[in-house]
Design a protein around this motif. Structure first.
Motif, PDB file in Angstrom:
ATOM      1  N   SER A 138      65.704  19.737  35.678  1.00 19.15           N
ATOM      2  CA  SER A 138      66.381  19.962  36.872  1.00 19.15           C
ATOM      3  C   SER A 138      67.921  19.099  36.768  1.00 19.15           C
ATOM      4  CB  SER A 138      65.669  18.314  37.598  1.00 19.15           C
ATOM      5  OG  SER A 138      64.586  18.903  38.230  1.00 19.15           O
ATOM      6  N   TYR A 139      68.209  19.433  35.808  1.00 16.27           N
ATOM      7  CA  TYR A 139      69.658  18.619  35.389  1.00 16.27           C
ATOM      8  C   TYR A 139      70.180  20.112  35.166  1.00 16.27           C
ATOM      9  CZ  TYR A 139      74.111  17.828  31.446  1.00 16.27           C
ATOM     10  OH  TYR A 139      74.732  18.210  31.398  1.00 16.27           O
ATOM     11  N   ILE A 140      69.640  21.291  34.503  1.00 20.65           N
ATOM     12  CA  ILE A 140      70.081  22.533  33.882  1.00 20.65           C
ATOM     13  C   ILE A 140      70.635  22.937  35.853  1.00 20.65           C
ATOM     14  CG2 ILE A 140      70.055  24.496  32.944  1.00 20.65           C
ATOM     15  CD1 ILE A 140      68.560  23.489  30.850  1.00 20.65           C
ATOM     16  N   ILE A 141      70.003  22.995  36.008  1.00 18.63           N
ATOM     17  CA  ILE A 141      69.231  23.892  37.574  1.00 18.63           C
ATOM     18  C   ILE A 141      70.722  23.152  38.651  1.00 18.63           C
ATOM     19  CG2 ILE A 141      68.492  24.856  39.582  1.00 18.63           C
ATOM     20  CD1 ILE A 141      66.218  25.465  37.183  1.00 18.63           C
ATOM     21  N   GLY A 142      70.468  21.871  38.748  1.00 17.34           N
ATOM     22  CA  GLY A 142      71.007  21.143  39.991  1.00 17.34           C
ATOM     23  C   GLY A 142      72.400  20.466  39.329  1.00 17.34           C
ATOM     24  N   PHE A 143      72.370  19.989  37.764  1.00 13.98           N
ATOM     25  CA  PHE A 143      73.587  19.942  37.824  1.00 13.98           C
ATOM     26  C   PHE A 143      74.646  20.427  36.997  1.00 13.98           C
ATOM     27  CE2 PHE A 143      76.755  17.926  35.250  1.00 13.98           C
ATOM     28  CZ  PHE A 143      77.197  16.663  36.125  1.00 13.98           C
ATOM     29  N   VAL A 144      73.949  21.595  35.765  1.00 14.32           N
ATOM     30  CA  VAL A 144      74.940  22.214  35.348  1.00 14.32           C
ATOM     31  C   VAL A 144      75.386  22.782  36.158  1.00 14.32           C
ATOM     32  CG1 VAL A 144      74.826  23.406  33.639  1.00 14.32           C
ATOM     33  CG2 VAL A 144      74.217  21.257  33.647  1.00 14.32           C
ATOM     34  N   LEU A 145      74.416  24.065  36.506  1.00 17.07           N
ATOM     35  CA  LEU A 145      74.434  25.615  37.605  1.00 17.07           C
ATOM     36  C   LEU A 145      75.162  25.088  38.738  1.00 17.07           C
ATOM     37  CD1 LEU A 145      71.765  27.666  35.509  1.00 17.07           C
ATOM     38  CD2 LEU A 145      73.531  27.082  34.951  1.00 17.07           C
ATOM     39  N   VAL A 146      74.518  24.860  39.612  1.00 17.59           N
ATOM     40  CA  VAL A 146      74.769  24.390  40.826  1.00 17.59           C
ATOM     41  C   VAL A 146      76.061  23.322  41.084  1.00 17.59           C
ATOM     42  CG1 VAL A 146      73.753  22.903  43.316  1.00 17.59           C
ATOM     43  CG2 VAL A 146      72.347  24.506  42.287  1.00 17.59           C
ATOM     44  N   TYR A 147      76.094  22.160  40.954  1.00 15.15           N
ATOM     45  CA  TYR A 147      77.140  21.796  41.196  1.00 15.15           C
ATOM     46  C   TYR A 147      78.371  21.912  40.292  1.00 15.15           C
ATOM     47  CZ  TYR A 147      78.774  17.094  41.722  1.00 15.15           C
ATOM     48  OH  TYR A 147      80.278  15.783  42.460  1.00 15.15           O
TER      49      TYR A 147
END
Length: 439
Positions: free
Chosen positions: A44-53
Motif C-alpha cells: 500500500s505504501y509503494i502504490i499509494g504513497f510512492v507511486l500515486v501521491y
C-alpha cells in the motif's frame, strides 16, 4: 600442530564456509497473519504513497525563473507646518526606492525629510546621548573633535542653543541642519498607499522538458484587459491576475496594513509553479501565497526603514556649494520568491521506485523471523529447523590420524578408524509434543 589449530579454525571458517538461505514453511496463524499484514502495508505504501501521491512514475525538473516588478499609484500630502514640503504629490519615482531590484520591490509609506542640508556648523540633535551641555569650557571644549555614537559630526568645542529652543547642545560640523526624527509632526504619511498596485511579471522555464511559461496568461487578451484586472483569491480568473493591491497583499498575509505602513515590514510573495506535464501545458498555472517574514514582536529595531539622499549644487558668490535632501524612508519591502517543479512520465524512475519499494518486502521476513525465533512459545522448536549445518566432502577439517574422516565414493559408509557426522532433516509435523502450539 595444536598451537596452530585455533588460527587454522578461524581461517577455515572464513575461507571455506558459505551461508545460504533455508526455506522453512511454518504453519502458524500468528506468523501468517503478521506476514500478510506487513506485506499489505508495504505494498500500500509503494502504490499509494510512492507511486500515486509522490508521482514516482515521473521524472522531475525544478523551475528556473526571472521576476520584474512595477508599482503604480499617486499619493498627496499636505504638511503646511513644514514650509519646505507643504502641499506635495508623490508618484512612483518618489516612493519606490530603488526603481528596480532583483525579485523585490520597496514601497515607501511614510517619510521624514530634512531638506537643504549643506556642510557647515550647527547644533547637534539634543536626543543623542552626550550632546547636551551648559557652557563652552566645562564640556564641549574638552571634547573638541569628538564624534558621539550616533552623532552627526565632530564637536567644534562650542555650546549653543538647540533648534528646539529649550536645550543647549554642543555644536558640530557636518550636514546641517541635522535630521530631526523625533515627533510625529515631522512624519509625512502617504495616505492611500494601500491602493497602490504591484505588477509582477514572472517568466519561468523547465529546461529538461523544454517548457516555458509566464504568469500573464492567455485569458487576458490585450493590455486593457490585463490592466483592469486585480488579484482576487476567491475569483476563478482573478486569482491568476499579476496585478495586486498592496492592501490585498497585507490582508492575504493576515496583517493590518495601517500598522505595517506605520513602522514598515517585510512581506514575502511566493509564486508556486507545480506542474503535471502529463496533462496539457495550459494547465501549468501559478499559485500566489503571502506571509510576513519579520515580526511585530521585536523589542529592538522593529519594522523596516533606511535613509537616502539626493544631491545638488547651487552657485553662491561665484562658487558651487553642495546641498542634499535627506529622507528617512519607512515602508514595506516585498520579497518575491518563485518555487516549483514539473513532472512527466518516465519509465526509468517508475522501475527504480517500484523496485526499491519491493525491496522493502524483506522487512517482513526479518520481523517474522524475530517473532518466530524469540517471541513465540515454541521458539526453541522452530530454531532447530531454521538453522542447519552441512559439511561437504571437501570441507577443511582440523584432525589428526586418530580422528580422520574417510568417505567412500557414495559417502554413505565409513572405514575403520574413522568417524562420520551426518545431519538429517526430518519432516516437521503439524504439532510437536512438549513445545506448545502457535495456532
Amino acid at each position: 600442530m595444536s598451537r596452530c589449530s585455533p588460527l587454522l579454525a578461524v581461517a577455515s571458517a572464513f575461507l571455506f564456509e558459505y551461508n545460504t538461505p533455508r526455506i522453512v514453511h511454518i504453519k502458524s496463524k500468528k506468523v501468517g497473519v503478521t506476514n500478510r499484514l506487513l506485506q499489505l502495508g508495504i505494498i500500500s505504501y509503494i502504490i499509494g504513497f510512492v507511486l500515486v501521491y509522490k508521482k514516482g512514475y515521473q521524472d522531475f525538473d525544478t523551475v528556473q525563473s526571472a521576476v520584474t516588478t512595477k508599482v503604480k499609484g499617486i499619493a498627496l500630502s499636505n504638511q503646511s507646518h513644514l514650509p519646505d514640503i507643504g502641499l506635495r504629490t508623490w508618484d512612483v519615482a518618489d516612493y519606490v526606492i530603488p526603481p528596480q531590484e532583483n525579485n523585490a520591490a520597496f514601497v515607501m509609506t511614510n517619510v521624514i525629510p530634512t531638506l537643504g542640508q549643506t556642510q557647515s556648523v550647527c547644533p547637534e540633535d539634543p536626543s543623542i546621548k552626550g550632546s547636551n551641555c551648559t557652557d563652552d569650557s566645562s564640556y564641549c571644549s574638552g571634547l573638541k573633535g569628538t564624534i558621539l555614537d550616533k552623532g552627526n559630526g565632530p564637536f567644534t568645542g562650542r555650546c549653543v542653543n538647540s533648534t528646539d529652543g529649550v536645550n543647549k547642545v554642543c555644536e558640530i560640523y557636518g550636514w546641517c541642519q541635522v535630521e530631526n526624527s523625533s515627533g510625529s509632526g515631522n512624519v509625512i504619511n502617504l495616505v492611500g498607499s494601500q491602493n497602490f498596485t504591484l505588477f509582477i511579471k514572472n517568466d519561468i522555464a523547465f529546461p529538461k522538458f523544454d517548457v516555458k511559461r509566464r504568469n500573464i496568461l492567455n485569458i487576458y487578451k490585450n493590455d486593457n484587459d490585463l490592466s483592469s484586472c486585480r488579484w482576487n483569491s476567491s475569483d476563478s480568473k482573478g486569482k491568476y491576475c499579476p496585478i495586486l493591491l498592496l492592501g490585498d497583499i497585507a490582508l492575504a498575509a493576515n496583517q493590518d496594513y495601517d500598522k505595517l505602513a506605520q513602522k514598515g515590514a517585510i512581506l514575502q510573495i511566493v509564486i508556486d509553479w507545480t506542474c503535471d506535464l502529463d496533462k496539457s501545458v495550459d494547465e501549468c498555472l501559478p499559485e500566489y501565497s503571502f506571509k510576513r517574514l519579520d515580526s511585530s514582536d521585536y523589542n529592538v529595531s522593529n519594522g523596516f526603514n533606511f535613509r537616502y539622499a539626493d544631491y545638488y549644487a547651487l552657485k553662491e558668490n561665484d562658487t558651487l556649494r553642495q546641498y542634499r535632501n535627506l529622507y528617512k524612508a519607512t515602508g514595506i519591502m516585498f520579497v518575491i520568491t518563485v518555487q516549483g517543479k514539473a513532472g512527466k512520465f518516465n519509465v526509468i524512475p517508475l522501475i527504480l521506485n517500484f523496485s526499491s519499494g519491493l525491496a522493502l518486502l524483506t522487512i517482513t521476513v526479518i520481523i517474522c523471523d524475530v517473532l518466530v525465533l524469540y517471541f513465540l512459545q515454541a521458539r526453541s522448536y522452530y530454531r532447530e529447523y531454521k538453522y542447519l549445518q552441512v559439511e561437504g566432502r571437501d570441507a577443511f577439517q582440523i584432525t589428526d590420524h586418530r580422528n580422520l574422516k574417510i568417505f567412500d565414493r557414495d559417502g554413505d559408509h565409513e572405514h575403520k578408524g574413522t568417524s562420520v557426522k551426518r545431519d538429517t532433516n526430518p519432516t516437521i509435523s503439524a504439532s510437536y509434543d512438549g513445545h506448545g502450539t502457535d495456532t
